[in-house]
Write an enzyme that holds these catalytic residues in place. Structure first.
Site, PDB file in Angstrom:
ATOM      1  N   CYS A  31       0.783  -1.241   0.136  1.00 43.36           N
ATOM      2  CA  CYS A  31       0.074   0.181  -0.097  1.00 43.36           C
ATOM      3  C   CYS A  31       0.846   1.326  -0.100  1.00 43.36           C
ATOM      4  O   CYS A  31       1.359   1.741   0.753  1.00 43.36           O
ATOM      5  CB  CYS A  31      -1.043  -0.078   1.217  1.00 43.36           C
ATOM      6  SG  CYS A  31      -1.810   1.629   1.681  1.00 43.36           S
TER       7      CYS A  31
ATOM      8  N   CYS B 108       0.080   3.736   2.772  1.00 44.05           N
ATOM      9  CA  CYS B 108       0.551   3.021   3.956  1.00 44.05           C
ATOM     10  C   CYS B 108       2.061   3.251   4.221  1.00 44.05           C
ATOM     11  O   CYS B 108       2.607   3.884   5.419  1.00 44.05           O
ATOM     12  CB  CYS B 108       0.404   1.756   3.976  1.00 44.05           C
ATOM     13  SG  CYS B 108      -1.319   0.989   3.889  1.00 44.05           S
TER      14      CYS B 108
END
Length: 102
Positions: free
Chosen positions: A30, A33
């Protein structure tokens, strides 16, 4: 204090912490993230009054489901074992600290 890697085996001890808890739900693949991760690390190092943990949703799907994490990154703040705030999406450091202090 450093960031704790949270899993189903140590979650209960983290949940019952006397300190406010910040949980970062993430995945290695991600992009947002990866932007939030170093900020969460900084918060953990600079703020010993908080317990900071990271939960990899790919490795701990049960915990992600418990918190109803539908997209990542998701940040959750717990006090006295209860979720008091939960937000989704990358946030700047000031907003993450405001979640903990608010």
């Amino acid at each position: 204090m450093s960031v704790l890697i949270v899993n189903k085996n140590n979650f209960d001890s983290i949940k019952t912490s006397s300190k406010p808890v910040l949980l970062d739900f993430y995945a290695d693949w991600c992009g947002p993230c990866r932007m939030v991760s170093p900020i969460v690390d900084e918060i953990a190092k600079e703020n010993p009054q908080y317990l900071v943990g990271k939960i990899n949703v790919d490795q701990e799907p049960e915990l992600a489901q418990t918190f109803r994490v539908l997209s990542i990154p998701t940040l959750a703040v717990l006090k006295d074992g209860k979720v008091i705030k939960q937000v989704t999406g990358a946030r700047p450091k000031s907003q993450i600290l405001a979640l903990l202090e608010g």
